[in-house]
Design a protein around this motif. Structure first.
Motif, mmCIF file in Angstrom:
data_model
loop_
_atom_site.group_PDB
_atom_site.id
_atom_site.type_symbol
_atom_site.label_atom_id
_atom_site.label_comp_id
_atom_site.label_asym_id
_atom_site.label_seq_id
_atom_site.Cartn_x
_atom_site.Cartn_y
_atom_site.Cartn_z
ATOM 1 N N VAL A 88 0.840 -1.200 0.000
ATOM 2 C CA VAL A 88 0.000 0.000 0.000
ATOM 3 C C VAL A 88 0.878 1.255 0.000
ATOM 4 N N ILE A 89 1.976 1.195 0.744
ATOM 5 C CA ILE A 89 2.866 2.365 0.851
ATOM 6 C C ILE A 89 4.091 2.236 -0.050
ATOM 7 N N ASP A 90 4.087 1.259 -0.959
ATOM 8 C CA ASP A 90 5.216 1.010 -1.858
ATOM 9 C C ASP A 90 6.508 0.832 -1.066
ATOM 10 N N LEU A 91 6.495 -0.134 -0.165
ATOM 11 C CA LEU A 91 7.635 -0.394 0.701
ATOM 12 C C LEU A 91 8.914 -0.642 -0.098
ATOM 13 N N ALA A 92 8.820 -1.397 -1.173
ATOM 14 C CA ALA A 92 10.015 -1.668 -1.983
ATOM 15 C C ALA A 92 10.609 -0.366 -2.510
ATOM 16 N N GLY A 93 9.771 0.519 -2.989
ATOM 17 C CA GLY A 93 10.243 1.815 -3.471
ATOM 18 C C GLY A 93 10.805 2.674 -2.353
ATOM 19 N N GLN A 94 10.131 2.656 -1.207
ATOM 20 C CA GLN A 94 10.583 3.434 -0.045
ATOM 21 C C GLN A 94 11.956 2.970 0.438
ATOM 22 N N LEU A 95 12.238 1.686 0.294
ATOM 23 C CA LEU A 95 13.522 1.132 0.719
ATOM 24 C C LEU A 95 14.590 1.250 -0.360
ATOM 25 N N GLY A 96 14.221 1.871 -1.495
ATOM 26 C CA GLY A 96 15.169 2.011 -2.596
ATOM 27 C C GLY A 96 15.363 0.736 -3.386
ATOM 28 N N LEU A 97 14.417 -0.186 -3.277
ATOM 29 C CA LEU A 97 14.512 -1.469 -3.974
ATOM 30 C C LEU A 97 13.527 -1.555 -5.135
ATOM 31 N N GLY A 98 12.960 -0.423 -5.504
ATOM 32 C CA GLY A 98 11.878 -0.388 -6.470
ATOM 33 C C GLY A 98 12.191 -0.976 -7.829
ATOM 34 N N GLU A 99 13.432 -0.883 -8.254
ATOM 35 C CA GLU A 99 13.785 -1.373 -9.586
ATOM 36 C C GLU A 99 14.234 -2.831 -9.591
ATOM 37 N N GLY A 100 14.551 -3.367 -8.427
ATOM 38 C CA GLY A 100 15.043 -4.740 -8.353
ATOM 39 C C GLY A 100 13.944 -5.760 -8.558
ATOM 40 N N ARG A 101 14.130 -6.657 -9.515
ATOM 41 C CA ARG A 101 13.120 -7.682 -9.792
ATOM 42 C C ARG A 101 12.939 -8.606 -8.597
ATOM 43 N N GLY A 102 14.030 -8.943 -7.918
ATOM 44 C CA GLY A 102 13.942 -9.826 -6.762
ATOM 45 C C GLY A 102 13.137 -9.203 -5.636
ATOM 46 N N ALA A 103 13.376 -7.912 -5.401
ATOM 47 C CA ALA A 103 12.633 -7.214 -4.345
ATOM 48 C C ALA A 103 11.161 -7.135 -4.708
ATOM 49 N N ARG A 104 10.872 -6.845 -5.950
ATOM 50 C CA ARG A 104 9.472 -6.772 -6.386
ATOM 51 C C ARG A 104 8.812 -8.140 -6.298
ATOM 52 N N LEU A 105 9.561 -9.174 -6.582
ATOM 53 C CA LEU A 105 9.001 -10.519 -6.487
ATOM 54 C C LEU A 105 8.720 -10.877 -5.024
ATOM 55 N N ALA A 106 9.648 -10.538 -4.137
ATOM 56 C CA ALA A 106 9.492 -10.875 -2.720
ATOM 57 C C ALA A 106 8.487 -9.970 -2.022
ATOM 58 N N LEU A 107 8.524 -8.673 -2.326
ATOM 59 C CA LEU A 107 7.665 -7.715 -1.627
ATOM 60 C C LEU A 107 6.394 -7.379 -2.380
ATOM 61 N N GLY A 108 6.333 -7.762 -3.640
ATOM 62 C CA GLY A 108 5.153 -7.466 -4.449
ATOM 63 C C GLY A 108 5.079 -5.995 -4.802
ATOM 64 N N ASN A 109 4.092 -5.654 -5.614
ATOM 65 C CA ASN A 109 3.957 -4.249 -5.985
ATOM 66 C C ASN A 109 2.523 -3.768 -6.065
ATOM 67 N N THR A 110 1.566 -4.666 -5.887
ATOM 68 C CA THR A 110 0.167 -4.264 -5.971
ATOM 69 C C THR A 110 -0.621 -4.866 -4.812
ATOM 70 N N TYR A 111 -1.195 -4.014 -4.010
ATOM 71 C CA TYR A 111 -2.026 -4.483 -2.897
ATOM 72 C C TYR A 111 -3.308 -5.095 -3.445
ATOM 73 N N ASP A 112 -3.670 -6.259 -2.912
ATOM 74 C CA ASP A 112 -4.912 -6.925 -3.287
ATOM 75 C C ASP A 112 -5.484 -7.579 -2.037
ATOM 76 N N PRO A 113 -6.651 -7.140 -1.579
ATOM 77 C CA PRO A 113 -7.221 -7.730 -0.369
ATOM 78 C C PRO A 113 -7.483 -9.233 -0.497
ATOM 79 N N LEU A 114 -7.649 -9.732 -1.715
ATOM 80 C CA LEU A 114 -7.832 -11.179 -1.895
ATOM 81 C C LEU A 114 -6.567 -11.947 -1.535
ATOM 82 N N ASP A 115 -5.409 -11.286 -1.605
ATOM 83 C CA ASP A 115 -4.172 -11.931 -1.174
ATOM 84 C C ASP A 115 -4.236 -12.268 0.307
ATOM 85 N N LEU A 116 -4.869 -11.411 1.090
ATOM 86 C CA LEU A 116 -5.005 -11.669 2.528
ATOM 87 C C LEU A 116 -5.822 -12.926 2.771
ATOM 88 N N VAL A 117 -6.827 -13.142 1.936
ATOM 89 C CA VAL A 117 -7.638 -14.366 2.024
ATOM 90 C C VAL A 117 -6.774 -15.578 1.678
#
Length: 120
Positions: free
Chosen positions: A71-100
């Motif tokens: 929701v707060i783009d944590l990967a981007g906030q941590l300076g990892l926004g461009e890294g594919r590994g970080a995006r894969l691990a941290l994701g990039n799109t909030y989806d409430p169905l993921d919580l389910v």
């Protein structure tokens, strides 16, 4: 029992890698989310002596934390926004169905772990 956790972690690692490379649609999104929390639960149980219930709660806290971090783009906030590994691990799109999916996955892991423990 530790051998079982190691086996689960190994098998799910291969499946999750295949989903990351080849998966599409529902399998890649929610199927991967369900499996990744089972993987994380098994990993926690493999490397710690943590009780099952605590491992389940910790797994959910980590998964929900990562999801809410999107929701707060944590990967981007941590300076990892461009890294594919970080995006894969941290994701990039909030989806409430993921919580389910996370909740179902942890519930399944916990129930199977209890069942297998009591079967011994």
């Amino acid at each position: 029992m530790r051998l079982l956790y190691l086996l689960v972690v190994g098998i799910l690692s291969v499946i999750l890698a295949a989903i990351a490379v080849f998966g599409e649609g529902l399998v890649r999104t929610h199927g991967g989310d369900l499996l990744v929390v089972i993987w994380l639960y098994a990993l926690i149980r493999l490397v710690t002596m943590m009780p099952k219930a605590l491992a389940a709660v910790l797994t959910l806290i980590v998964a929900f934390g990562i999801e809410f971090g999107q929701v707060i783009d944590l990967a981007g906030q941590l300076g990892l926004g461009e890294g594919r590994g970080a995006r894969l691990a941290l994701g990039n799109t909030y989806d409430p169905l993921d919580l389910v999916a996370y909740t179902l996955g942890v519930g399944l892991a916990f129930i199977l772990d209890r069942a297998l423990s009591s079967a011994r």
